[in-house]
Scaffold this motif. Structure first.
Motif, PDB file in Angstrom:
ATOM      1  N   PRO A 265       0.855  -1.217  -0.055  1.00 58.03           N
ATOM      2  CA  PRO A 265      -0.014  -0.017  -0.018  1.00 58.03           C
ATOM      3  C   PRO A 265       0.789   1.268  -0.035  1.00 58.03           C
ATOM      4  O   PRO A 265       0.475   2.337  -0.564  1.00 58.03           O
ATOM      5  CB  PRO A 265      -0.854  -0.122   1.101  1.00 58.03           C
ATOM      6  CG  PRO A 265      -0.380  -1.189   2.072  1.00 58.03           C
ATOM      7  CD  PRO A 265       0.514  -2.134   1.101  1.00 58.03           C
ATOM      8  N   ARG A 266       2.282   1.333   0.909  1.00 57.48           N
ATOM      9  CA  ARG A 266       2.756   2.418   0.746  1.00 57.48           C
ATOM     10  C   ARG A 266       2.939   2.773  -0.699  1.00 57.48           C
ATOM     11  O   ARG A 266       3.316   3.909  -1.057  1.00 57.48           O
ATOM     12  CB  ARG A 266       4.042   2.305   1.314  1.00 57.48           C
ATOM     13  CG  ARG A 266       5.095   3.517   1.669  1.00 57.48           C
ATOM     14  CD  ARG A 266       6.348   3.020   2.075  1.00 57.48           C
ATOM     15  NE  ARG A 266       7.029   2.257   1.036  1.00 57.48           N
ATOM     16  CZ  ARG A 266       7.703   2.646  -0.047  1.00 57.48           C
ATOM     17  NH1 ARG A 266       7.868   4.097  -0.364  1.00 57.48           N
ATOM     18  NH2 ARG A 266       8.066   1.753  -0.984  1.00 57.48           N
ATOM     19  N   ARG A 267       3.439   1.803  -1.349  1.00 55.05           N
ATOM     20  CA  ARG A 267       4.088   1.887  -2.855  1.00 55.05           C
ATOM     21  C   ARG A 267       2.890   2.515  -3.915  1.00 55.05           C
ATOM     22  O   ARG A 267       3.053   3.492  -4.497  1.00 55.05           O
ATOM     23  CB  ARG A 267       4.627   0.682  -3.777  1.00 55.05           C
ATOM     24  CG  ARG A 267       4.964   0.877  -4.968  1.00 55.05           C
ATOM     25  CD  ARG A 267       5.253  -0.537  -5.756  1.00 55.05           C
ATOM     26  NE  ARG A 267       6.314  -1.152  -5.096  1.00 55.05           N
ATOM     27  CZ  ARG A 267       6.468  -2.544  -4.776  1.00 55.05           C
ATOM     28  NH1 ARG A 267       5.484  -3.239  -5.425  1.00 55.05           N
ATOM     29  NH2 ARG A 267       7.153  -3.062  -4.210  1.00 55.05           N
ATOM     30  N   ILE A 268       1.746   2.093  -3.513  1.00 49.77           N
ATOM     31  CA  ILE A 268       0.508   2.479  -4.342  1.00 49.77           C
ATOM     32  C   ILE A 268       0.306   4.023  -4.036  1.00 49.77           C
ATOM     33  O   ILE A 268       0.172   4.701  -5.037  1.00 49.77           O
ATOM     34  CB  ILE A 268      -0.682   1.592  -4.006  1.00 49.77           C
ATOM     35  CG1 ILE A 268      -0.413   0.472  -4.480  1.00 49.77           C
ATOM     36  CG2 ILE A 268      -2.038   2.351  -4.767  1.00 49.77           C
ATOM     37  CD1 ILE A 268      -1.575  -0.840  -4.021  1.00 49.77           C
ATOM     38  N   ILE A 269       0.365   4.371  -2.724  1.00 47.78           N
ATOM     39  CA  ILE A 269       0.074   5.865  -2.180  1.00 47.78           C
ATOM     40  C   ILE A 269       1.327   6.631  -3.221  1.00 47.78           C
ATOM     41  O   ILE A 269       0.929   7.639  -3.592  1.00 47.78           O
ATOM     42  CB  ILE A 269       0.199   5.685  -0.972  1.00 47.78           C
ATOM     43  CG1 ILE A 269      -0.604   5.240  -0.221  1.00 47.78           C
ATOM     44  CG2 ILE A 269       0.325   7.095  -0.542  1.00 47.78           C
ATOM     45  CD1 ILE A 269      -2.236   5.908  -0.375  1.00 47.78           C
ATOM     46  N   HIS A 270       2.592   6.108  -3.106  1.00 50.92           N
ATOM     47  CA  HIS A 270       3.575   6.799  -3.541  1.00 50.92           C
ATOM     48  C   HIS A 270       3.456   6.981  -4.948  1.00 50.92           C
ATOM     49  O   HIS A 270       3.541   8.165  -5.723  1.00 50.92           O
ATOM     50  CB  HIS A 270       4.819   6.145  -3.167  1.00 50.92           C
ATOM     51  CG  HIS A 270       6.082   6.926  -3.524  1.00 50.92           C
ATOM     52  ND1 HIS A 270       6.587   8.135  -3.024  1.00 50.92           N
ATOM     53  CD2 HIS A 270       7.292   6.503  -4.013  1.00 50.92           C
ATOM     54  CE1 HIS A 270       7.664   8.682  -3.533  1.00 50.92           C
ATOM     55  NE2 HIS A 270       8.200   7.618  -4.123  1.00 50.92           N
ATOM     56  N   GLN A 271       2.717   5.904  -5.800  1.00 50.51           N
ATOM     57  CA  GLN A 271       2.637   6.171  -7.202  1.00 50.51           C
ATOM     58  C   GLN A 271       1.753   7.152  -7.558  1.00 50.51           C
ATOM     59  O   GLN A 271       1.654   7.749  -8.602  1.00 50.51           O
ATOM     60  CB  GLN A 271       2.254   4.732  -7.610  1.00 50.51           C
ATOM     61  CG  GLN A 271       3.415   3.613  -7.872  1.00 50.51           C
ATOM     62  CD  GLN A 271       2.961   2.322  -8.130  1.00 50.51           C
ATOM     63  OE1 GLN A 271       1.804   1.882  -7.834  1.00 50.51           O
ATOM     64  NE2 GLN A 271       3.837   1.618  -8.877  1.00 50.51           N
ATOM     65  N   VAL A 272       0.663   7.136  -6.456  1.00 50.58           N
ATOM     66  CA  VAL A 272      -0.147   8.116  -6.752  1.00 50.58           C
ATOM     67  C   VAL A 272       0.137   9.553  -6.856  1.00 50.58           C
ATOM     68  O   VAL A 272       0.078  10.511  -7.448  1.00 50.58           O
ATOM     69  CB  VAL A 272      -1.434   8.023  -5.985  1.00 50.58           C
ATOM     70  CG1 VAL A 272      -2.421   9.240  -5.976  1.00 50.58           C
ATOM     71  CG2 VAL A 272      -2.521   6.875  -6.024  1.00 50.58           C
ATOM     72  N   LEU A 273       1.079   9.804  -5.862  1.00 50.48           N
ATOM     73  CA  LEU A 273       1.825  10.981  -5.438  1.00 50.48           C
ATOM     74  C   LEU A 273       2.621  11.422  -6.643  1.00 50.48           C
ATOM     75  O   LEU A 273       2.629  12.670  -6.879  1.00 50.48           O
ATOM     76  CB  LEU A 273       2.623  11.066  -4.098  1.00 50.48           C
ATOM     77  CG  LEU A 273       1.512  10.848  -2.821  1.00 50.48           C
ATOM     78  CD1 LEU A 273       2.305  10.766  -1.682  1.00 50.48           C
ATOM     79  CD2 LEU A 273       0.806  12.326  -2.858  1.00 50.48           C
ATOM     80  N   LEU A 274       3.260  10.250  -7.327  1.00 48.94           N
ATOM     81  CA  LEU A 274       4.011  10.759  -8.479  1.00 48.94           C
ATOM     82  C   LEU A 274       3.392  11.059  -9.346  1.00 48.94           C
ATOM     83  O   LEU A 274       4.012  11.498 -10.321  1.00 48.94           O
ATOM     84  CB  LEU A 274       5.050   9.539  -8.423  1.00 48.94           C
ATOM     85  CG  LEU A 274       6.255   9.427  -7.627  1.00 48.94           C
ATOM     86  CD1 LEU A 274       6.989   8.038  -8.037  1.00 48.94           C
ATOM     87  CD2 LEU A 274       7.054  10.508  -7.672  1.00 48.94           C
ATOM     88  N   GLY A 275       2.136  10.623  -9.656  1.00 46.68           N
ATOM     89  CA  GLY A 275       1.418  10.839 -10.865  1.00 46.68           C
ATOM     90  C   GLY A 275       1.371   9.743 -11.789  1.00 46.68           C
ATOM     91  O   GLY A 275       0.923   9.646 -13.009  1.00 46.68           O
ATOM     92  N   MET A 276       1.474   8.584 -11.093  1.00 43.82           N
ATOM     93  CA  MET A 276       1.264   7.340 -12.359  1.00 43.82           C
ATOM     94  C   MET A 276      -0.011   6.822 -12.400  1.00 43.82           C
ATOM     95  O   MET A 276      -0.268   5.631 -12.027  1.00 43.82           O
ATOM     96  CB  MET A 276       2.463   6.036 -11.714  1.00 43.82           C
ATOM     97  CG  MET A 276       3.852   6.767 -11.497  1.00 43.82           C
ATOM     98  SD  MET A 276       4.898   5.525 -10.587  1.00 43.82           S
ATOM     99  CE  MET A 276       4.886   4.243 -11.638  1.00 43.82           C
ATOM    100  N   LYS A 277      -0.587   7.791 -12.851  1.00 44.65           N
ATOM    101  CA  LYS A 277      -2.080   7.226 -13.010  1.00 44.65           C
ATOM    102  C   LYS A 277      -2.357   6.067 -13.756  1.00 44.65           C
ATOM    103  O   LYS A 277      -3.197   5.110 -13.139  1.00 44.65           O
ATOM    104  CB  LYS A 277      -2.930   8.469 -13.576  1.00 44.65           C
ATOM    105  CG  LYS A 277      -4.327   8.511 -13.718  1.00 44.65           C
ATOM    106  CD  LYS A 277      -5.207   9.694 -14.082  1.00 44.65           C
ATOM    107  CE  LYS A 277      -6.634   9.490 -14.206  1.00 44.65           C
ATOM    108  NZ  LYS A 277      -7.245  10.572 -14.414  1.00 44.65           N
ATOM    109  N   ASP A 278      -1.926   5.967 -14.935  1.00 45.34           N
ATOM    110  CA  ASP A 278      -2.223   4.746 -15.699  1.00 45.34           C
ATOM    111  C   ASP A 278      -1.776   3.431 -15.061  1.00 45.34           C
ATOM    112  O   ASP A 278      -2.423   2.593 -15.058  1.00 45.34           O
ATOM    113  CB  ASP A 278      -1.625   5.110 -17.140  1.00 45.34           C
ATOM    114  CG  ASP A 278      -2.103   4.023 -18.126  1.00 45.34           C
ATOM    115  OD1 ASP A 278      -3.344   3.935 -18.223  1.00 45.34           O
ATOM    116  OD2 ASP A 278      -1.394   3.390 -18.809  1.00 45.34           O
ATOM    117  N   GLU A 279      -0.673   3.712 -14.582  1.00 42.91           N
ATOM    118  CA  GLU A 279      -0.093   2.450 -13.756  1.00 42.91           C
ATOM    119  C   GLU A 279      -0.728   2.037 -12.510  1.00 42.91           C
ATOM    120  O   GLU A 279      -1.047   0.871 -12.390  1.00 42.91           O
ATOM    121  CB  GLU A 279       1.358   2.837 -13.284  1.00 42.91           C
ATOM    122  CG  GLU A 279       1.949   1.718 -12.696  1.00 42.91           C
ATOM    123  CD  GLU A 279       3.153   0.917 -13.778  1.00 42.91           C
ATOM    124  OE1 GLU A 279       2.986   1.433 -15.075  1.00 42.91           O
ATOM    125  OE2 GLU A 279       3.537  -0.040 -13.379  1.00 42.91           O
TER     126      GLU A 279
END
Ligand code: SF4
Ligand code: SF4
Length: 177
Positions: free
Chosen positions: A56-70
């Motif tokens: 879950p930490r990685r998913i939150i981080h991906q959202v913060l980075l803007g990795m929407k499609d991913e």
């Protein structure tokens, strides 16, 4: 943004800087920008205990980075069991479990529904429940002294149609008409 099994280069041009703001606008997503990546959520997650690729930490981080499609095409958002352990423990008040629901809703809005969930939605649309009830079931109920239950539920199909959920699940609700 890698794990032991997989490494991936992220191109800045593929990032969507608005993604975190879109999530923050939805109910439950308000505090996502407070995350300081401590990993407490991942440490206590029971799904993580079974699958160390789930993070879950990685998913939150991906959202913060803007990795929407991913994020939205990733099956991992659908693995969350909504147990709320992470949310109870987050020192920053990030509503991680609710954010997983926000992400699932955003994925559905884009028509990204895993086949198993689409099939479950189709069953609920057609029968008002996850399995079909027929007269055989009602005869068994009668023998057990139980009242019959309806074998169809048109109201649920109407709700699917009125909310557009039928189309988001691939138009399966239309087929039940
Ligand atoms: S516990 Fe909260 S602050 Fe820590 S990584 Fe998870 S979401 Fe971020
Ligand atoms: S709510 Fe989801 S992400 Fe959070 S601990 Fe439970 S399974 Fe893991």
């Amino acid at each position: 943004l890698s794990n032991n099994k997989q490494r991936k280069t992220i191109s800045v041009k593929d990032l969507n800087p608005e993604f975190k703001h879109e999530v923050a606008k939805r109910r439950g997503g308000e505090h996502i920008r407070r995350c300081f990546a401590c990993g407490t959520c991942t440490a206590g997650c029971p799904v993580r205990a079974l699958n160390d690729d789930y993070n879950p930490r990685r998913i939150i981080h991906q959202v913060l980075l803007g990795m929407k499609d991913e994020v939205l095409k990733n099956d991992f958002i659908w693995l969350c069991s909504t147990c709320y352990t992470c949310q109870e423990r987050c020192p920053q008040g990030v509503r991680i479990a609710d954010i997983m629901t926000v992400l699932k809703n955003m994925a559905v809005d884009e028509g990204r529904v895993p086949p198993a969930y689409a099939q479950q939605g189709d069953l609920i649309c057609k029968h008002g429940r996850l399995y079909e009830i027929d007269e055989f079931d009602n005869r068994k109920r009668e023998k057990a002294g139980l009242p019959p239950i309806p074998t169809t539920c048109d109201d649920v199909a109407k709700i699917f149609k009125a909310t557009g959920l039928d189309k988001k699940l691939g138009g399966k609700g239309e087929e039940s008409k």
